[in-house]
Design an enzyme around this catalytic site. Structure first.
Site, short mmCIF file in Angstrom:
data_model
loop_
_atom_site.label_atom_id
_atom_site.label_comp_id
_atom_site.label_asym_id
_atom_site.label_seq_id
_atom_site.Cartn_x
_atom_site.Cartn_y
_atom_site.Cartn_z
N TYR A 1 46.25 36.99 44.51
CA TYR A 1 46.79 37.86 43.45
C TYR A 1 45.81 38.96 43.14
O TYR A 1 44.61 38.79 43.28
CB TYR A 1 47.06 37.04 42.18
N CYS A 44 42.96 31.42 49.25
CA CYS A 44 43.43 31.58 47.87
C CYS A 44 42.38 32.34 47.06
O CYS A 44 41.19 32.05 47.14
CB CYS A 44 43.68 30.21 47.25
N GLU A 68 47.59 32.46 49.16
CA GLU A 68 48.03 32.54 47.76
C GLU A 68 47.02 33.46 47.08
O GLU A 68 45.96 33.03 46.64
CB GLU A 68 48.01 31.15 47.12
N TYR A 111 49.76 29.07 37.39
CA TYR A 111 48.42 28.56 37.72
C TYR A 111 48.54 27.47 38.77
O TYR A 111 49.43 26.61 38.69
CB TYR A 111 47.73 27.99 36.48
N SER A 112 47.64 27.50 39.74
CA SER A 112 47.63 26.46 40.77
C SER A 112 47.03 25.18 40.22
O SER A 112 46.12 25.22 39.39
CB SER A 112 46.76 26.90 41.95
P1 NAP Z 1 35.92 37.18 41.03
O1 NAP Z 1 34.94 36.44 40.19
O2 NAP Z 1 36.33 38.55 40.62
O3 NAP Z 1 35.43 37.27 42.53
C1 NAP Z 1 35.02 36.14 43.25
C2 NAP Z 1 34.20 36.62 44.42
O4 NAP Z 1 35.05 37.33 45.37
C3 NAP Z 1 33.10 37.57 44.04
O5 NAP Z 1 31.96 37.20 44.74
C4 NAP Z 1 33.62 38.91 44.50
O6 NAP Z 1 32.59 39.82 44.83
C5 NAP Z 1 34.34 38.51 45.75
N1 NAP Z 1 35.23 39.54 46.27
C6 NAP Z 1 35.65 40.68 45.68
N2 NAP Z 1 36.41 41.41 46.53
C7 NAP Z 1 36.46 40.71 47.70
C8 NAP Z 1 37.06 40.95 48.95
N3 NAP Z 1 37.77 42.06 49.20
N4 NAP Z 1 36.91 40.02 49.92
C9 NAP Z 1 36.19 38.88 49.71
N5 NAP Z 1 35.59 38.63 48.53
C10 NAP Z 1 35.71 39.52 47.54
O7 NAP Z 1 37.18 36.24 41.20
P2 NAP Z 1 38.17 35.72 40.07
O8 NAP Z 1 38.15 36.65 38.91
O9 NAP Z 1 37.87 34.29 39.80
O10 NAP Z 1 39.56 35.91 40.78
C11 NAP Z 1 40.17 34.90 41.48
C12 NAP Z 1 41.55 35.33 41.93
O11 NAP Z 1 42.23 34.13 42.28
C13 NAP Z 1 42.37 36.04 40.88
O12 NAP Z 1 42.95 37.18 41.47
C14 NAP Z 1 43.43 35.00 40.54
O13 NAP Z 1 44.66 35.59 40.17
C15 NAP Z 1 43.56 34.26 41.85
N6 NAP Z 1 44.16 32.92 41.78
C16 NAP Z 1 43.92 32.10 40.74
C17 NAP Z 1 44.56 30.88 40.70
C18 NAP Z 1 44.42 29.95 39.53
O14 NAP Z 1 45.13 28.94 39.52
N7 NAP Z 1 43.60 30.23 38.56
C19 NAP Z 1 45.39 30.49 41.74
C20 NAP Z 1 45.59 31.36 42.80
C21 NAP Z 1 44.95 32.57 42.83
P3 NAP Z 1 32.19 41.12 43.96
O15 NAP Z 1 30.77 40.89 43.58
O16 NAP Z 1 32.34 42.27 44.90
O17 NAP Z 1 33.09 41.19 42.78
#
Ligand code: NAP
Length: 411
Positions: free
Chosen positions: A411, A369, A409, A201-202
């Site tokens: 995933y 990210c 970054e 986790y970041s």
């Molecule tokens: P999410 O709620 O699924 O999506 C966030 C937004 O991004 C939604 O509006 C979604 O639109 C949109 N989106 C979907 N596909 C896209 C694309 N191709 N280009 C641009 N935007 C798009 O997001 P989440 O579940 O929070 O996921 C966040 C990601 O960050 C995860 O993959 C996680 O692993 C990663 N991450 C997390 C951390 C951490 O520390 N927690 C750190 C680094 C990375 P739609 O309406 O189309 O779904």
């Protein structure tokens, strides 16, 4: 009588399963697909690897940087490596072994070969980044942190159950920088009876603590209840973390990451592009800038933040309270009733002028990210705003990578 032929020696590239946090960075980076994984390990295929080193700099833990001089015919195969819990020791080479090529000692650092890397971002930090500590605590020597806060940062009526979790390290050192990550060891075992791997986790807080001057940090964690295809799935670590109560103890390893780091020099600008919980490092960097606002040394902050709706956008309330002359906020909402679907890349195009102005300044670093899927869209949008101004994106893209000014970054 003929002397026996010398056995051919291979400098075999291995990944340390005890340090690896299974973040997939190496597999994504390898230009010749020599790295593969299963539910247990990430491994390097000795039949394919050519030792190009493209995967080494991006690895956040250094698990990737392990080498053994082996007789080629006895190299560890993929299946064998997939079953490892730890790296085997060094083996003595037979006297008949042919001398290894010059500079082939396992510990000799080799130059990276960014030209062969397929990574979209830099494999070096910005020139003025502070020096990070990594791997202070490992699977064998984890640190015990105490939960001092755990609350939801998305609307209670939404599907996105995202938590802000604060961990305190008490008297023990856990020095971190914005953009770094930590590993959490969830309790229990997997379906094969093995201890769960760490989940990464970041940090969502800046280097001087979630609360300034305290030895603590925060994470942004989304409770996983379905997989990417929408099928029901129980996220082992995210559910564990989201259900933690105050004063619970958590096993932590890390810190990790030595490239996705913010510049440290005055008037450095940040373009931050994130989706969902990918906002964690952006919150850390923004808070770092906010805490030193009075120095007058801050550059500009330009944020593109994507979420389904305002109520599913983590930290919406506190974010919108930040002064407009401190941060330029652009929200891309994809499922807000009555509004067209917007992604961050759409807003980058809408704000082409502001993006171009910052891109033209060598004091600007870009951080991306969140969802993997956004990478291509964001790169296309950056290319479009550059090309519209009559500039060559491939030259700028190369410079941004070479100078440690474009970081991903995802995933
Ligand atoms: P999410 O709620 O699924 O999506 C966030 C937004 O991004 C939604 O509006 C979604 O639109 C949109 N989106 C979907 N596909 C896209 C694309 N191709 N280009 C641009 N935007 C798009 O997001 P989440 O579940 O929070 O996921 C966040 C990601 O960050 C995860 O993959 C996680 O692993 C990663 N991450 C997390 C951390 C951490 O520390 N927690 C750190 C680094 C990375 P739609 O309406 O189309 O779904």
């Amino acid at each position: 009588m003929n002397a026996p032929l010398p056995a051919e020696v291979l400098k075999q590239h291995l990944i340390d399963p005890e340090i690896c946090i299974r973040c997939n960075t190496c597999e994504e980076t390898c230009p010749i697909k020599a790295i593969t994984h299963d539910s247990n390990n990430y491994v390097v295929d000795p039949e394919i690897c050519n030792g190009c080193m493209a995967c080494v700099p991006p690895c956040p833990t250094g698990a990737i940087d392990n080498w053994r001089l082996m007789v080629r015919a006895e190299a560890y195969g993929v299946q064998e490596q997939l079953g490892w819990e730890e790296l085997p020791g060094e083996k003595a080479l037979p006297e008949t072994a042919a001398a290894a090529p010059a500079g082939d000692e396992p510990d000799t650092p080799q130059p990276a070969a960014p030209a062969t890397s397929t990574a979209p971002g830099a494999t070096v930090p910005p020139w003025s980044a502070a020096h990070p500590y990594v791997n202070l605590y490992t699977h064998k020597t984890p640190m015990t942190a105490t939960v001092v806060g755990n609350y939801r940062v998305t609307g209670a009526d939404t599907e996105s159950d995202i938590h802000h979790i604060v961990l305190d390290f008490g008297e023990l050192p856990f020095p971190v920088l914005e953009g770094q990550s930590i590993g959490i060891l969830p309790p229990g075992v997997d379906a094969q009876g093995r201890a769960h791997h760490a989940r990464q986790y970041s940090l969502a807080s800046p280097r001087d603590g979630e609360r300034a001057g305290y030895n603590n940090l925060s994470l942004t964690v989304k409770r996983v209840t379905e997989d990417h295809a929408g099928a029901a799935a129980h996220g082992v670590c995210s559910n564990y973390l989201c259900d933690l109560a105050k004063n619970d103890k958590v096993q932590v390893i890390g810190p990790f990451g030595h490239t996705f780091l913010m510049p440290n020099h005055p008037r450095a600008n940040l373009i931050m592009i994130c989706t969902g919980t990918g906002s964690a490092p952006m919150r850390a960097m923004t808070e770092r800038y906010r805490r030193r606002i009075e120095t007058g040394e801050n550059g500009k902050l330009l944020l593109f933040f994507g979420a389904r709706t305002e109520r599913e956008l983590p930290y919406f309330g506190p974010l919108m309270k930040l002064p407009r002359d401190f941060i330029d906020i652009n929200l891309a909402l994809s499922r807000e009733a009555g509004q067209p679907k917007r992604y961050v890349q759409d807003l980058i195009r809408d704000r082409a002028g502001a993006v171009r102005e910052l891109l033209a300044d060598r004091n600007t670093c870009i951080y991306v990210c969140g969802l993997k899927g956004m990478e291509v869209g964001v790169l296309d949008a950056l290319r479009d705003v550059t090309v519209q101004a009559g500039q060559d994106w491939s030259i700028l893209h190369d410079a941004l990578r070479r100078e440690g000014r474009l970081h991903f970054e995802t995933y």
